[in-house]
Design a protein around this motif. Structure first.
Motif, short mmCIF file in Angstrom:
data_model
loop_
_atom_site.label_atom_id
_atom_site.label_comp_id
_atom_site.label_asym_id
_atom_site.label_seq_id
_atom_site.Cartn_x
_atom_site.Cartn_y
_atom_site.Cartn_z
N GLY A 1 13.92 -2.31 -1.92
CA GLY A 1 13.55 -1.94 -0.56
C GLY A 1 14.72 -1.43 0.24
N CYS B 1 15.33 1.66 -3.94
CA CYS B 1 14.79 1.96 -2.61
C CYS B 1 13.61 2.91 -2.78
CB CYS B 1 15.85 2.61 -1.72
SG CYS B 1 17.22 1.54 -1.27
N LEU C 1 10.78 -4.55 2.56
CA LEU C 1 10.03 -3.35 2.96
C LEU C 1 9.21 -3.57 4.22
CD1 LEU C 1 8.84 -2.40 -0.63
CD2 LEU C 1 10.34 -1.00 0.78
N LYS D 1 3.71 -4.48 3.99
CA LYS D 1 3.90 -3.60 2.83
C LYS D 1 4.58 -4.34 1.69
CE LYS D 1 5.06 0.56 3.81
NZ LYS D 1 5.83 1.78 4.21
N GLN D 2 5.68 -5.06 2.01
CA GLN D 2 6.42 -5.76 0.97
C GLN D 2 5.57 -6.84 0.30
OE1 GLN D 2 9.66 -7.23 3.32
NE2 GLN D 2 8.50 -8.93 4.18
#
Length: 245
Positions: free
Chosen positions: A102, A129, A160, A164-165
């Protein structure tokens, strides 16, 4: 407010993760701050998402204070941004590897160098990333999974942003069932100094958000002032009601 948090200190959280790794058990550690809690209250689907975490801890003094008002006090704040360092340090001592997933482009690589320098012996299994919009790109998602299979890290820090993460972690857990995934938001930028973290005293006073907003007013102003402060008041009232029952 419908979300269970583990009553653990930072040290106990680290030991929980490392002991589970020693047993061959993987998991997901999800630090929950005020904004994450707010979103889980407003969106039942996000509540169900966080409920899948093996360990959810309070990443924010407002949550610790609310637990005290409620009469079920949590012992301490357990910040994801701190765990990136403290868990990495302990991982180095236990010969465990970490992977950084991330951050802004290039930040994970720089954070890996900083962590390896600060904690000699730390094994960095890899870093990546993902590009903007990766969640809609099946090839990129498979590339992430493939890199994790190849490097086989023990701990995967995923920075992130929520949710989302966390959605990505749910998808990746089957790829590395014996690893621990840690949601950590903007933490890689703190490690590199791209964003300055507030002094420890400011953190303990629950005012770290002020430092963040000063550095990123356009991005964080609404989150903290329009959404965050009213929700903090709502949380306090909810906690007091529960205590009075």
């Amino acid at each position: 407010m419908g979300l269970g948090l583990a009553p653990l200190t930072e040290e106990q959280t680290i030991e929980h993760v490392l002991d589970a790794l020693d047993r061959g058990d993987g998991g997901w550690l999800c630090p929950v701050n005020l904004d994450v809690l707010r979103q889980t209250v407003e969106d039942p689907a996000l509540n169900r998402l966080v409920a899948q975490a093996d360990l959810a801890v309070a990443d924010g003094m407002p949550l610790v204070w609310a637990s005290r008002l409620q009469g079920q006090p949590l012992p301490a704040r357990v910040a994801g941004s701190t765990l990136v360092r403290t868990l990495s340090e302990r991982a180095a001592a236990r010969d465990r590897s970490v992977y950084l997933l991330g951050g802004n482009q290039g930040v994970a690589a720089e954070a890996a160098v900083r962590l390896r320098t600060d904690y000699p012996g730390l094994r960095i299994a890899g870093h990546r990333c993902p590009p903007f919009g990766f969640e809609r790109d099946a090839r990129e998602r498979e590339a992430i999974a493939g890199d994790l299979r190849r490097t086989n890290p023990d701990i995967v820090f995923v920075g992130l942003g929520f949710p989302k993460q966390d959605k990505l972690i749910v998808d990746l857990r089957s790829v590395l069932p014996g690893a621990w995934f840690v949601s950590c938001g903007i933490s890689f930028s703190f490690v590199t100094g791209e964003i300055q973290r507030a002094p420890v005293l400011v953190q303990r006073l629950g005012l770290e958000w002020v430092s963040r907003m000063i550095q990123e007013p356009r991005r964080l102003g609404r989150r903290y002032l329009v959404d965050g402060l009213p929700f903090a008041a709502r949380l306090a009232l909810s906690s007091l009601r529960l205590r009075s029952r």
